[in-house]
Design a protein around this motif. Structure first.
Motif, PDB file in Angstrom:
ATOM      1  N   TRP A  66      37.104 107.863 -24.376  1.00 28.32           N
ATOM      2  CA  TRP A  66      38.021 106.938 -25.022  1.00 28.32           C
ATOM      3  C   TRP A  66      38.163 105.638 -24.237  1.00 28.32           C
ATOM      4  CZ3 TRP A  66      40.674 105.861 -29.313  1.00 28.32           C
ATOM      5  CH2 TRP A  66      40.638 106.805 -30.340  1.00 28.32           C
ATOM      6  N   MET A  67      38.173 105.719 -22.923  1.00 28.30           N
ATOM      7  CA  MET A  67      38.254 104.510 -22.110  1.00 28.30           C
ATOM      8  C   MET A  67      37.056 103.604 -22.379  1.00 28.30           C
ATOM      9  SD  MET A  67      41.094 104.618 -20.558  1.00 28.30           S
ATOM     10  CE  MET A  67      40.855 103.242 -19.429  1.00 28.30           C
ATOM     11  N   ARG A  68      35.891 104.195 -22.565  1.00 24.78           N
ATOM     12  CA  ARG A  68      34.700 103.405 -22.857  1.00 24.78           C
ATOM     13  C   ARG A  68      34.769 102.813 -24.270  1.00 24.78           C
ATOM     14  NH1 ARG A  68      33.514 107.213 -19.213  1.00 24.78           N
ATOM     15  NH2 ARG A  68      31.831 106.886 -17.700  1.00 24.78           N
ATOM     16  N   LEU A  69      35.252 103.599 -25.213  1.00 20.95           N
ATOM     17  CA  LEU A  69      35.367 103.104 -26.578  1.00 20.95           C
ATOM     18  C   LEU A  69      36.367 101.950 -26.676  1.00 20.95           C
ATOM     19  CD1 LEU A  69      35.356 106.496 -28.526  1.00 20.95           C
ATOM     20  CD2 LEU A  69      33.610 104.704 -28.663  1.00 20.95           C
ATOM     21  N   LEU A  70      37.489 102.090 -25.992  1.00 25.97           N
ATOM     22  CA  LEU A  70      38.489 101.025 -26.018  1.00 25.97           C
ATOM     23  C   LEU A  70      37.982  99.776 -25.317  1.00 25.97           C
ATOM     24  CD1 LEU A  70      41.718 103.134 -25.327  1.00 25.97           C
ATOM     25  CD2 LEU A  70      40.973 102.132 -27.501  1.00 25.97           C
ATOM     26  N   GLY A  71      37.170  99.960 -24.275  1.00 25.86           N
ATOM     27  CA  GLY A  71      36.596  98.814 -23.567  1.00 25.86           C
ATOM     28  C   GLY A  71      35.665  97.994 -24.438  1.00 25.86           C
ATOM     29  N   ALA A  72      35.116  98.626 -25.490  1.00 22.93           N
ATOM     30  CA  ALA A  72      34.206  97.905 -26.385  1.00 22.93           C
ATOM     31  C   ALA A  72      34.913  96.787 -27.130  1.00 22.93           C
ATOM     32  CB  ALA A  72      33.576  98.883 -27.379  1.00 22.93           C
ATOM     33  N   ALA A  73      36.232  96.850 -27.237  1.00 17.35           N
ATOM     34  CA  ALA A  73      36.989  95.836 -27.974  1.00 17.35           C
ATOM     35  C   ALA A  73      36.932  94.467 -27.305  1.00 17.35           C
ATOM     36  CB  ALA A  73      38.443  96.276 -28.127  1.00 17.35           C
ATOM     37  N   SER A  74      36.508  94.420 -26.042  1.00 11.77           N
ATOM     38  CA  SER A  74      36.465  93.137 -25.333  1.00 11.77           C
ATOM     39  C   SER A  74      35.204  92.332 -25.640  1.00 11.77           C
ATOM     40  CB  SER A  74      36.552  93.374 -23.819  1.00 11.77           C
ATOM     41  OG  SER A  74      35.436  94.131 -23.368  1.00 11.77           O
ATOM     42  N   ALA A  75      34.239  92.917 -26.346  1.00 11.42           N
ATOM     43  CA  ALA A  75      33.036  92.168 -26.717  1.00 11.42           C
ATOM     44  C   ALA A  75      33.415  91.015 -27.647  1.00 11.42           C
ATOM     45  CB  ALA A  75      32.024  93.092 -27.390  1.00 11.42           C
ATOM     46  N   LYS A  76      32.569  89.987 -27.711  1.00 13.01           N
ATOM     47  CA  LYS A  76      32.968  88.724 -28.320  1.00 13.01           C
ATOM     48  C   LYS A  76      32.848  88.670 -29.845  1.00 13.01           C
ATOM     49  CE  LYS A  76      32.006  85.902 -24.234  1.00 13.01           C
ATOM     50  NZ  LYS A  76      31.254  84.750 -23.689  1.00 13.01           N
ATOM     51  N   THR A  77      31.933  89.429 -30.426  1.00 19.27           N
ATOM     52  CA  THR A  77      31.727  89.333 -31.869  1.00 19.27           C
ATOM     53  C   THR A  77      31.880  90.714 -32.507  1.00 19.27           C
ATOM     54  OG1 THR A  77      29.340  89.768 -31.762  1.00 19.27           O
ATOM     55  CG2 THR A  77      30.072  87.470 -31.490  1.00 19.27           C
ATOM     56  N   PRO A  78      32.116  90.774 -33.840  1.00 17.09           N
ATOM     57  CA  PRO A  78      32.235  92.073 -34.496  1.00 17.09           C
ATOM     58  C   PRO A  78      31.014  92.967 -34.277  1.00 17.09           C
ATOM     59  CG  PRO A  78      33.069  90.369 -35.939  1.00 17.09           C
ATOM     60  CD  PRO A  78      32.432  89.664 -34.778  1.00 17.09           C
ATOM     61  N   LEU A  90      26.390 106.530 -25.102  1.00 20.93           N
ATOM     62  CA  LEU A  90      25.258 106.529 -24.174  1.00 20.93           C
ATOM     63  C   LEU A  90      25.736 106.624 -22.736  1.00 20.93           C
ATOM     64  CD1 LEU A  90      22.303 105.967 -23.220  1.00 20.93           C
ATOM     65  CD2 LEU A  90      22.838 103.532 -23.476  1.00 20.93           C
ATOM     66  N   THR A  91      26.650 105.745 -22.341  1.00 21.97           N
ATOM     67  CA  THR A  91      27.102 105.746 -20.952  1.00 21.97           C
ATOM     68  C   THR A  91      27.857 107.025 -20.614  1.00 21.97           C
ATOM     69  OG1 THR A  91      29.106 104.512 -21.566  1.00 21.97           O
ATOM     70  CG2 THR A  91      27.207 103.232 -20.839  1.00 21.97           C
ATOM     71  N   PHE A  92      28.635 107.527 -21.554  1.00 25.61           N
ATOM     72  CA  PHE A  92      29.354 108.781 -21.323  1.00 25.61           C
ATOM     73  C   PHE A  92      28.373 109.927 -21.106  1.00 25.61           C
ATOM     74  CE2 PHE A  92      31.629 112.538 -23.265  1.00 25.61           C
ATOM     75  CZ  PHE A  92      32.487 112.746 -22.197  1.00 25.61           C
ATOM     76  N   GLY A  93      27.337 110.010 -21.944  1.00 24.57           N
ATOM     77  CA  GLY A  93      26.374 111.089 -21.816  1.00 24.57           C
ATOM     78  C   GLY A  93      25.536 110.999 -20.558  1.00 24.57           C
ATOM     79  N   VAL A  94      25.141 109.790 -20.177  1.00 22.32           N
ATOM     80  CA  VAL A  94      24.307 109.610 -18.988  1.00 22.32           C
ATOM     81  C   VAL A  94      25.105 109.833 -17.712  1.00 22.32           C
ATOM     82  CG1 VAL A  94      23.007 107.898 -17.658  1.00 22.32           C
ATOM     83  CG2 VAL A  94      22.647 108.093 -20.122  1.00 22.32           C
ATOM     84  N   GLU A  95      26.338 109.346 -17.687  1.00 18.76           N
ATOM     85  CA  GLU A  95      27.151 109.448 -16.472  1.00 18.76           C
ATOM     86  C   GLU A  95      27.856 110.793 -16.336  1.00 18.76           C
ATOM     87  OE1 GLU A  95      29.798 106.136 -16.568  1.00 18.76           O
ATOM     88  OE2 GLU A  95      28.175 104.644 -16.572  1.00 18.76           O
ATOM     89  N   GLU A 113      37.464 113.455 -34.265  1.00 18.74           N
ATOM     90  CA  GLU A 113      37.632 112.606 -35.444  1.00 18.74           C
ATOM     91  C   GLU A 113      38.279 111.272 -35.097  1.00 18.74           C
ATOM     92  OE1 GLU A 113      36.505 112.993 -38.403  1.00 18.74           O
ATOM     93  OE2 GLU A 113      35.771 115.049 -38.277  1.00 18.74           O
ATOM     94  N   ALA A 114      39.165 111.266 -34.105  1.00 14.55           N
ATOM     95  CA  ALA A 114      39.828 110.015 -33.731  1.00 14.55           C
ATOM     96  C   ALA A 114      38.803 109.003 -33.211  1.00 14.55           C
ATOM     97  CB  ALA A 114      40.902 110.283 -32.675  1.00 14.55           C
ATOM     98  N   ALA A 115      37.860 109.477 -32.381  1.00 16.35           N
ATOM     99  CA  ALA A 115      36.819 108.584 -31.873  1.00 16.35           C
ATOM    100  C   ALA A 115      35.920 108.112 -33.011  1.00 16.35           C
ATOM    101  CB  ALA A 115      35.999 109.297 -30.799  1.00 16.35           C
TER     102      ALA A 115
END
Length: 227
Positions: A66-78, A90-95, A113-115
């Motif tokens: 969830w921390m990684r998913l929420l961090g995605a909101a900082s990207a600049k475009t939709p 990807l990062t969750f599975g690799v790390e 389901e929330a994710a």
């Protein structure tokens, strides 16, 4: 629960997490008790069985996702936000491959389901911004979710090599999203972009065609990874 009870529970979760990372989901409560330095009865006071402990460990792993998913909101475009949310898996599975296995590759594991709804929100944002063709946002999100999970699961199982995997993942997801883009634009390095559909034809965005393109892409990417 008394303070020492919470401390014991926390210690068991720490030890259980270590066992999970070392052995995967094939462990017993007795092994956790032995390594934690407590009696099996002490473990059963906190967790009714192995599945209960595994569920608690899975919730901890889900928080990291969830921390990684929420961090995605900082990207600049939709579109960048949608790609970043997909890449969170990807990062969750690799790390954290053991947590990933427990969350997504264990028989009977519940779908987060929330994710998935969060990923659907990113898809709806792209549709609203005119990046993706308007349609079944939940269906597109679930297809993208399955596509990303398939790639990461194959990597964790050793069916795809670590070398070049992130580039393969990015190319595959980019091509998959291109199927649903309004102008069928593919931002794949080394390939010529197509900014408009062929004259007289509507954008190619049917789910059936998207599925065929995805499977074809995976076969090509798989051959590249094995080369």
């Amino acid at each position: 629960m008394a303070t020492d009870g919470w401390a014991t529970r926390g210690h068991l979760l720490d030890v259980g997490g270590a066992v999970l990372r070392e052995r995967g989901v094939d462990f017993s409560l007795r092994e956790v008790a032995r390594r934690a330095g407590v009696s099996p009865a002490a473990v059963y006071r906190h967790f009714a069985n192995r599945d209960a402990l595994l569920a608690a460990l899975t919730r901890i792993g889900s928080q990291a996702l969830w921390m990684r998913l929420l961090g995605a909101a900082s990207a600049k475009t939709p579109r960048a936000r949608l790609v970043a949310a997909t890449r969170a898996y990807l990062t969750f599975g690799v790390e954290r491959p053991a947590d990933y296995r427990a969350s997504f590759m264990t028989p009977g594991a519940a779908t987060d389901e929330a994710a998935l709804h969060l990923l659907a929100d990113r898809v709806r944002e792209c549709m609203g911004a005119g990046v993706l063709v308007r349609g079944d946002s939940d269906g597109v999100a679930r297809a993208l979710w399955a596509h990303a999970h398939g790639l990461v699961s194959l990597r964790i199982c050793g069916q795809l090599r670590a070398e070049g995997f992130e580039e393969l993942f990015d190319r595959s997801v980019d091509r998959f999203l291109g199927t649903f883009e309004v102008n069928s634009v593919h931002n794949v390095k080394g390939r010529r972009s197509r900014s408009r559909p062929r004259r007289g034809r509507s954008p190619r965005s049917s789910p059936a065609l998207a599925d065929r393109r995805s499977r074809h892409c995976d076969r090509r990417c798989g051959r590249s990874a094995r080369a």
